[in-house]
Design an enzyme around this catalytic site. Structure first.
Site, PDB file in Angstrom:
ATOM      1  N   TYR A  72     106.602 108.982  80.165  1.00  0.00           N
ATOM      2  CA  TYR A  72     107.714 107.718  80.093  1.00  0.00           C
ATOM      3  C   TYR A  72     106.873 106.647  79.790  1.00  0.00           C
ATOM      4  O   TYR A  72     107.129 105.924  78.660  1.00  0.00           O
ATOM      5  CB  TYR A  72     108.550 107.465  81.254  1.00  0.00           C
ATOM      6  CG  TYR A  72     109.190 106.282  81.129  1.00  0.00           C
ATOM      7  CD1 TYR A  72     110.254 105.980  80.412  1.00  0.00           C
ATOM      8  CD2 TYR A  72     108.753 104.861  81.797  1.00  0.00           C
ATOM      9  CE1 TYR A  72     111.030 104.667  80.424  1.00  0.00           C
ATOM     10  CE2 TYR A  72     109.250 103.789  81.703  1.00  0.00           C
ATOM     11  CZ  TYR A  72     110.280 103.791  81.163  1.00  0.00           C
ATOM     12  OH  TYR A  72     111.133 102.691  80.786  1.00  0.00           O
ATOM     13  N   SER A 128     107.958  98.055  79.689  1.00  0.00           N
ATOM     14  CA  SER A 128     107.928  98.080  80.973  1.00  0.00           C
ATOM     15  C   SER A 128     106.776  98.174  81.873  1.00  0.00           C
ATOM     16  O   SER A 128     105.715  98.471  81.248  1.00  0.00           O
ATOM     17  CB  SER A 128     108.287  99.949  80.874  1.00  0.00           C
ATOM     18  OG  SER A 128     108.257 100.212  82.423  1.00  0.00           O
ATOM     19  N   LEU A 148     116.917  98.014  73.480  1.00  0.00           N
ATOM     20  CA  LEU A 148     116.781  98.610  74.654  1.00  0.00           C
ATOM     21  C   LEU A 148     117.203 100.121  74.941  1.00  0.00           C
ATOM     22  O   LEU A 148     117.019 100.803  75.984  1.00  0.00           O
ATOM     23  CB  LEU A 148     118.266  97.993  75.472  1.00  0.00           C
ATOM     24  CG  LEU A 148     118.345  96.460  75.339  1.00  0.00           C
ATOM     25  CD1 LEU A 148     119.454  95.927  76.323  1.00  0.00           C
ATOM     26  CD2 LEU A 148     117.012  95.567  75.521  1.00  0.00           C
ATOM     27  N   GLU A 153     105.986 100.035  83.741  1.00  0.00           N
ATOM     28  CA  GLU A 153     105.306 101.317  84.013  1.00  0.00           C
ATOM     29  C   GLU A 153     104.062 101.433  83.207  1.00  0.00           C
ATOM     30  O   GLU A 153     103.182 102.493  83.018  1.00  0.00           O
ATOM     31  CB  GLU A 153     106.182 102.420  83.630  1.00  0.00           C
ATOM     32  CG  GLU A 153     107.202 102.669  84.744  1.00  0.00           C
ATOM     33  CD  GLU A 153     106.657 103.626  85.921  1.00  0.00           C
ATOM     34  OE1 GLU A 153     105.965 104.700  85.614  1.00  0.00           O
ATOM     35  OE2 GLU A 153     106.488 103.133  87.133  1.00  0.00           O
ATOM     36  N   GLY A 185     121.357 100.696  72.949  1.00  0.00           N
ATOM     37  CA  GLY A 185     121.409 100.947  74.445  1.00  0.00           C
ATOM     38  C   GLY A 185     122.454  99.949  75.021  1.00  0.00           C
ATOM     39  O   GLY A 185     122.389  99.578  76.199  1.00  0.00           O
ATOM     40  N   ILE A 186     123.699  99.551  74.324  1.00  0.00           N
ATOM     41  CA  ILE A 186     124.495  98.605  74.758  1.00  0.00           C
ATOM     42  C   ILE A 186     125.381  99.249  76.081  1.00  0.00           C
ATOM     43  O   ILE A 186     125.911  98.454  76.701  1.00  0.00           O
ATOM     44  CB  ILE A 186     125.413  97.960  73.376  1.00  0.00           C
ATOM     45  CG1 ILE A 186     126.115  96.563  74.110  1.00  0.00           C
ATOM     46  CG2 ILE A 186     126.073  99.109  73.125  1.00  0.00           C
ATOM     47  CD1 ILE A 186     126.819  96.119  72.925  1.00  0.00           C
ATOM     48  N   GLY A 211     124.268 100.949  78.480  1.00  0.00           N
ATOM     49  CA  GLY A 211     123.552 100.919  79.744  1.00  0.00           C
ATOM     50  C   GLY A 211     123.500  99.531  80.448  1.00  0.00           C
ATOM     51  O   GLY A 211     124.119  98.612  80.161  1.00  0.00           O
ATOM     52  N   GLN A 212     122.704  99.905  81.640  1.00  0.00           N
ATOM     53  CA  GLN A 212     122.891  98.633  82.732  1.00  0.00           C
ATOM     54  C   GLN A 212     122.414  97.188  81.968  1.00  0.00           C
ATOM     55  O   GLN A 212     123.165  96.316  82.075  1.00  0.00           O
ATOM     56  CB  GLN A 212     122.000  98.776  83.724  1.00  0.00           C
ATOM     57  CG  GLN A 212     121.473  97.665  84.659  1.00  0.00           C
ATOM     58  CD  GLN A 212     120.497  97.772  85.590  1.00  0.00           C
ATOM     59  OE1 GLN A 212     120.996  98.054  86.818  1.00  0.00           O
ATOM     60  NE2 GLN A 212     119.337  97.582  85.343  1.00  0.00           N
ATOM     61  N   ASP A 213     121.285  97.521  81.287  1.00  0.00           N
ATOM     62  CA  ASP A 213     120.937  96.035  80.438  1.00  0.00           C
ATOM     63  C   ASP A 213     121.555  95.740  79.317  1.00  0.00           C
ATOM     64  O   ASP A 213     121.966  94.363  79.373  1.00  0.00           O
ATOM     65  CB  ASP A 213     119.166  96.170  80.193  1.00  0.00           C
ATOM     66  CG  ASP A 213     118.341  96.512  81.430  1.00  0.00           C
ATOM     67  OD1 ASP A 213     119.044  96.637  82.580  1.00  0.00           O
ATOM     68  OD2 ASP A 213     117.252  96.354  81.187  1.00  0.00           O
ATOM     69  N   SER A 256     115.010 106.372  79.958  1.00  0.00           N
ATOM     70  CA  SER A 256     114.585 105.300  80.859  1.00  0.00           C
ATOM     71  C   SER A 256     114.117 106.159  82.536  1.00  0.00           C
ATOM     72  O   SER A 256     113.584 105.255  83.400  1.00  0.00           O
ATOM     73  CB  SER A 256     115.299 104.243  81.322  1.00  0.00           C
ATOM     74  OG  SER A 256     116.437 104.551  81.725  1.00  0.00           O
TER      75      SER A 256
HETATM   76  O1  G4F Z   1     113.723 103.701  90.857  1.00  0.00           O
HETATM   77  P1  G4F Z   1     112.645 104.519  90.258  1.00  0.00           P
HETATM   78  O2  G4F Z   1     113.100 105.884  89.749  1.00  0.00           O
HETATM   79  O3  G4F Z   1     112.055 103.723  89.015  1.00  0.00           O
HETATM   80  P2  G4F Z   1     110.736 103.889  88.288  1.00  0.00           P
HETATM   81  O4  G4F Z   1     109.991 104.968  88.350  1.00  0.00           O
HETATM   82  O5  G4F Z   1     109.863 102.614  89.150  1.00  0.00           O
HETATM   83  O6  G4F Z   1     110.890 103.137  86.786  1.00  0.00           O
HETATM   84  C1  G4F Z   1     111.863 101.852  86.850  1.00  0.00           C
HETATM   85  O7  G4F Z   1     111.520 100.936  86.563  1.00  0.00           O
HETATM   86  C2  G4F Z   1     110.538 100.708  85.166  1.00  0.00           C
HETATM   87  C3  G4F Z   1     109.905  99.447  85.201  1.00  0.00           C
HETATM   88  O8  G4F Z   1     108.919  99.315  86.285  1.00  0.00           O
HETATM   89  C4  G4F Z   1     111.314 100.943  83.982  1.00  0.00           C
HETATM   90  F1  G4F Z   1     110.640 100.929  82.827  1.00  0.00           F
HETATM   91  C5  G4F Z   1     112.030 102.528  84.325  1.00  0.00           C
HETATM   92  O9  G4F Z   1     112.612 102.783  82.990  1.00  0.00           O
HETATM   93  C6  G4F Z   1     112.803 102.562  85.549  1.00  0.00           C
HETATM   94  O10 G4F Z   1     113.759 101.584  85.227  1.00  0.00           O
HETATM   95  O11 G4F Z   1     111.577 104.622  91.232  1.00  0.00           O
HETATM   96  C7  G4F Z   1     111.002 103.894  91.903  1.00  0.00           C
HETATM   97  C8  G4F Z   1     110.201 104.120  93.182  1.00  0.00           C
HETATM   98  C9  G4F Z   1     108.785 105.237  92.467  1.00  0.00           C
HETATM   99  O12 G4F Z   1     107.603 105.069  92.798  1.00  0.00           O
HETATM  100  C10 G4F Z   1     109.278 106.616  93.088  1.00  0.00           C
HETATM  101  O13 G4F Z   1     108.398 107.537  93.435  1.00  0.00           O
HETATM  102  O14 G4F Z   1     110.713 104.872  94.067  1.00  0.00           O
HETATM  103  C11 G4F Z   1     109.983 106.087  94.385  1.00  0.00           C
HETATM  104  N1  G4F Z   1     111.139 107.005  94.995  1.00  0.00           N
HETATM  105  C12 G4F Z   1     110.914 107.426  96.269  1.00  0.00           C
HETATM  106  N2  G4F Z   1     111.919 108.419  96.542  1.00  0.00           N
HETATM  107  C13 G4F Z   1     112.131 107.602  94.372  1.00  0.00           C
HETATM  108  C14 G4F Z   1     112.633 108.509  95.313  1.00  0.00           C
HETATM  109  N3  G4F Z   1     112.579 107.437  93.123  1.00  0.00           N
HETATM  110  C15 G4F Z   1     113.682 108.121  92.594  1.00  0.00           C
HETATM  111  N4  G4F Z   1     114.151 107.880  91.612  1.00  0.00           N
HETATM  112  N5  G4F Z   1     114.362 108.828  93.485  1.00  0.00           N
HETATM  113  C16 G4F Z   1     113.936 109.031  94.903  1.00  0.00           C
HETATM  114  O15 G4F Z   1     114.517 110.048  95.558  1.00  0.00           O
END
Ligand code: G4F
Length: 326
Positions: free
Chosen positions: A151, A127, A82, A129, A8-9, A11-13, A86
């Site tokens: 996920y 994660s 990594l 999650e 995963g080199i 990617g962001q991380d 995701s």
């Molecule tokens: O930015 P998100 O898509 O990240 P999420 O789902 O928290 O997951 C990220 O963090 C995890 C670690 O906790 C990682 F493991 C995972 O790989 C990833 O990096 O969404 C964050 C929050 C969610 O609650 C989502 O419902 O934002 C809310 N949200 C609201 N509107 C949205 C949107 N998310 C996305 N992607 N797009 C929207 O329009």
């Protein structure tokens, strides 16, 4: 010279970790899909400035053979795994491939290490999650898991495979349970970058509205550059262990909108709309880290504030919008 392998080199991380390890004098290798090697301008843009200093090997997490052939050629002191699918919403669309890449892929890397070099130290990108519908706030290493998406399930199964290789085979395997971490290198579809890019494009007159999903979800958002230091510190410990990594402060998606739009002199309430298309079948409401073990035992501290990180992302997106790029 210590030698590290990063899956995963691109990617962001992976890009921040490669920078960090190179700055520490490591020889850094990466496993990269052949499609990325064929299209470096697009798929390797986050590591373009490092390419002369890296050794890249073609391989894919879906193929045990491709991973074992890299590991059979060379010994590594440390392996940072990594690579993953995701994006949480994608896992509801295609849970099969998410499980395949994230769980079986991790199993491939662990099994290949065990076969070729069981003494190598292994880091798994767990994660927050995995906590999902968390039973307590904040969450720490002992908080019970209750994932809410394929996920989260894929990461939890891979986390247990990592624990099992530590317990069953005595390997130095550690997991970081990382809370959300962002940067200007975050892909556009994650909410932080979607918001900072949206604010920048609206401020630049390129768009008028930004459609989002759940504005009330709360996350503990930190900066990826800080979090890769924690990954490295975990593998410097005598004994392998799992650590929660986060800032200890949560904010809502709405808060993130407020900071990002304020940074460009706008009121998010005049531009952000809620579109049910971006709601999830099962949501994770609140994630907030108790990272005291990482602070006490690794000596790790985040250096970025939430506001500072969001402004850095907005500034980068403003520069891109003004340059007429996407
Ligand atoms: O930015 P998100 O898509 O990240 P999420 O789902 O928290 O997951 C990220 O963090 C995890 C670690 O906790 C990682 F493991 C995972 O790989 C990833 O990096 O969404 C964050 C929050 C969610 O609650 C989502 O419902 O934002 C809310 N949200 C609201 N509107 C949205 C949107 N998310 C996305 N992607 N797009 C929207 O329009």
């Amino acid at each position: 010279m210590r030698r590290a392998l990063i899956t995963g080199i691109t990617g962001q991380d992976g890009s921040y970790l490669a920078e960090h390890l190179l700055s520490l004098g490591y020889e850094v290798h990466g496993i990269v899909r052949r499609i990325a090697l064929e299209d470096p301008g697009h798929r390797m843009k986050r590591i373009a400035h490092l390419l002369d200093d890296l050794v890249l090997h073609p391989g894919t997490m879906e193929s045990y053979g491709s991973i074992v052939s890299v590991l059979a050629q060379q010994r590594f002191d440390e392996c940072y795994h990594l690579a993953a699918q995701s994006f949480v919403p994608e896992s509801f669309v295609d849970g099969f491939s998410t499980l395949n890449v994230n769980t079986t892929g991790t199993h491939h890397v662990l099994a290949a290490l065990r076969q070729t070099q069981p003494e190598a130290r292994f880091y798994f990108a767990g994660s927050s999650e995995m906590f999902g519908r968390a039973r307590e706030v904040p969450q720490r290493e002992s908080t019970p898991f209750h994932p809410r998406s394929p996920y989260g399930i894929s990461k939890l199964a891979a986390y247990w495979l990592t624990v099992n290789h530590r317990e069953a085979f005595g390997m130095h395997c550690s997991s970081g349970i990382l809370f959300n971490h962002e940067s200007p290198r975050r892909p556009h579809e994650f909410v932080s970058r979607k918001i900072t890019r949206g604010a920048a494009r609206i401020a630049s007159g390129l768009e008028r509205q930004l459609a989002l999903g759940n504005l009330d979800a709360r996350r503990d958002w930190g900066h990826a550059a800080d979090y890769v230091r924690a990954m490295h510190l975990m593998l410097q410990q005598d004994a392998p262990a799992d650590f929660v990594v986060g800032t200890g402060r949560s904010h809502s998606v709405r808060d993130l909108c407020a900071v990002a739009f304020e940074a460009v002199g706008l009121d998010y309430r005049e531009h952000v709309t809620v579109d049910p298309r971006f709601l999830r079948p099962a949501e994770v409401d609140v994630l907030e880290a108790d990272a005291s073990a990482a602070r006490d035992r690794l000596g790790w501290e985040p250096t970025y504030t939430f506001e500072g990180m969001v402004r850095e992302m907005v500034d980068a997106d403003l520069a891109t919008a003004r340059a007429g790029a996407s």
